[in-house]
Design an enzyme around this catalytic site. Structure first.
Site, short mmCIF file in Angstrom:
data_model
loop_
_atom_site.label_atom_id
_atom_site.label_comp_id
_atom_site.label_asym_id
_atom_site.label_seq_id
_atom_site.Cartn_x
_atom_site.Cartn_y
_atom_site.Cartn_z
CG HIS A 193 -60.37 37.27 -84.04
ND1 HIS A 193 -59.91 35.98 -84.13
CD2 HIS A 193 -59.49 38.04 -84.71
CE1 HIS A 193 -58.79 35.97 -84.83
NE2 HIS A 193 -58.50 37.19 -85.19
CD GLN A 246 -51.69 41.36 -93.26
OE1 GLN A 246 -52.52 42.21 -93.54
NE2 GLN A 246 -51.55 40.92 -92.01
CB SER A 275 -55.31 31.78 -85.64
OG SER A 275 -55.91 33.02 -85.63
NE ARG A 276 -49.09 33.22 -85.93
CZ ARG A 276 -48.26 34.23 -86.03
NH1 ARG A 276 -47.36 34.41 -85.10
NH2 ARG A 276 -48.31 35.07 -87.03
CG LEU A 323 -57.53 33.68 -76.11
CD1 LEU A 323 -58.95 34.27 -76.10
CD2 LEU A 323 -57.59 32.16 -75.91
N GLY A 371 -56.67 38.74 -74.89
CA GLY A 371 -57.50 37.67 -74.34
C GLY A 371 -56.59 36.49 -74.01
O1 PAF Z 1 -54.22 41.66 -87.47
C1 PAF Z 1 -54.72 41.23 -88.53
O2 PAF Z 1 -55.49 40.28 -88.53
C2 PAF Z 1 -54.33 41.88 -89.85
O3 PAF Z 1 -53.01 42.30 -89.83
C3 PAF Z 1 -55.27 43.02 -90.25
C4 PAF Z 1 -55.20 44.18 -89.26
C5 PAF Z 1 -56.70 42.52 -90.33
C6 PAF Z 1 -54.88 43.57 -91.62
O4 PAF Z 1 -54.96 42.59 -92.60
#
Ligand code: PAF
Length: 291
Positions: free
Chosen positions: A37, A61, A188-189, A186, A178
């Site tokens: 990130h 989502q 989070s999982r 890279l 990355g």
């Molecule tokens: O990739 C993500 O982290 C999410 O799908 C996003 C683009 C922030 C939308 O919630």
């Protein structure tokens, strides 16, 4: 770094910057930030004068079987990392701010041919949640440029398509994946992998690289190459493989052998290998673009 939680404050800040002629860059995230990130933030800083990062775990989502409550929320650590990366504003909206009338309101949906396959095949409605929240965030932040990672390749293509179809005045920048030193993308999982699983995980990139090499050396029998890659992944210790797919890099369509050969003769990135393999409960995504 300013942490902003209200729309009025965000809009006032953006207005100040725009009046001063400054270019605004935006990185939307769901928090639980890692070096991948932060590389998106660095990319945004290269193309804009001011950078806004949003942290919002978007309920729209998540499917009914996906545990929204268990999604890691690490706000304090995220603030530290974003400050260190010299982010200008962290936008941290509440669910009430993003969905004041609930989630059964207007949605933004990109057609099924991009959203109903691959990730969308097993996560119905997922991309509608992504495109709806990203549109809302774009309307709030009004960025000149927005950065998305190549890691979530299908999401990136869906967003690009939405921006083009709806003539949104925003340049979408793609940040490369990355990787750890051993090649693992890279994510989070990765934090949930056991030591033994962590040893297996980088093999995903190795197997995809083998497939890429085979394609580049002229083997266009995609079905056989995909099947071989799946077998290799299982032999390397992955518990399951959701898919290994070689598709058109823009439209994500499956291609015939002849089409593959024609694409490989071009100079631009034209094919992408997309894969998801599982280690325990962790779904590891990776992809390679082929020139
Ligand atoms: O990739 C993500 O982290 C999410 O799908 C996003 C683009 C922030 C939308 O919630």
């Amino acid at each position: 770094m300013k942490v902003i939680e209200t729309l009025d404050e965000l809009r006032a800040q953006i207005q100040d910057w725009k009046t001063a002629g400054l270019k605004v860059g935006f990185v939307p995230t769901m928090g639980n930030l890692h070096a991948g990130h932060i590389s998106l933030v660095d990319f945004a800083k290269q193309s804009a004068d001011k950078v806004v990062v949003s942290v919002f775990v978007n309920p729209m989502q998540f499917g009914p079987s996906e545990d929204l409550d268990k999604y890691p929320r690490t706000f304090e650590q995220d603030v530290e990392k974003l400050s260190a990366a010299e982010t200008d504003v962290l936008f941290f909206p509440s669910v009430a701010l993003m969905y004041p009338k609930g989630m059964s309101q207007t949605r933004v949906c990109v057609p099924e041919h991009l959203t109903g396959l691959l990730e969308g095949a097993t996560r119905p409605g997922h991309f509608d949640g992504v495109t709806t929240v990203v549109t809302k965030l774009f309307n709030m932040v009004q960025p000149d440029v927005a950065v998305f990672g190549q890691k979530d390749y299908q999401q990136l293509q869906v967003i690009k398509s939405m921006v083009e179809d709806l003539a949104m005045p925003i340049t979408i920048i793609t940040a490369p994946i990355g990787r750890d030193v051993d090649g693992l993308a890279l994510s989070s999982r990765n934090q949930y992998l056991s030591a033994a699983q962590r040893q297996v995980a980088p093999k995903l990139f190795v197997v995809l690289n083998d497939l890429a090499l085979a394609l580049k050396s002229g083997n266009s029998n995609v079905a056989a190459l995909e099947a071989t890659a799946i077998q290799q992944l299982l032999a390397e210790g992955f518990d399951a493989v959701d898919y290994v797919s070689v598709v058109d890099a823009q439209h994500l369509m499956a291609l015939t052998e002849t089409q593959i050969q024609q694409k490989l003769a071009q100079k631009q990135p034209c094919l992408v290998i997309l894969a998801v393999a599982r280690l325990g409960n962790s779904r590891l995504l990776d992809n390679i673009l082929i020139n």
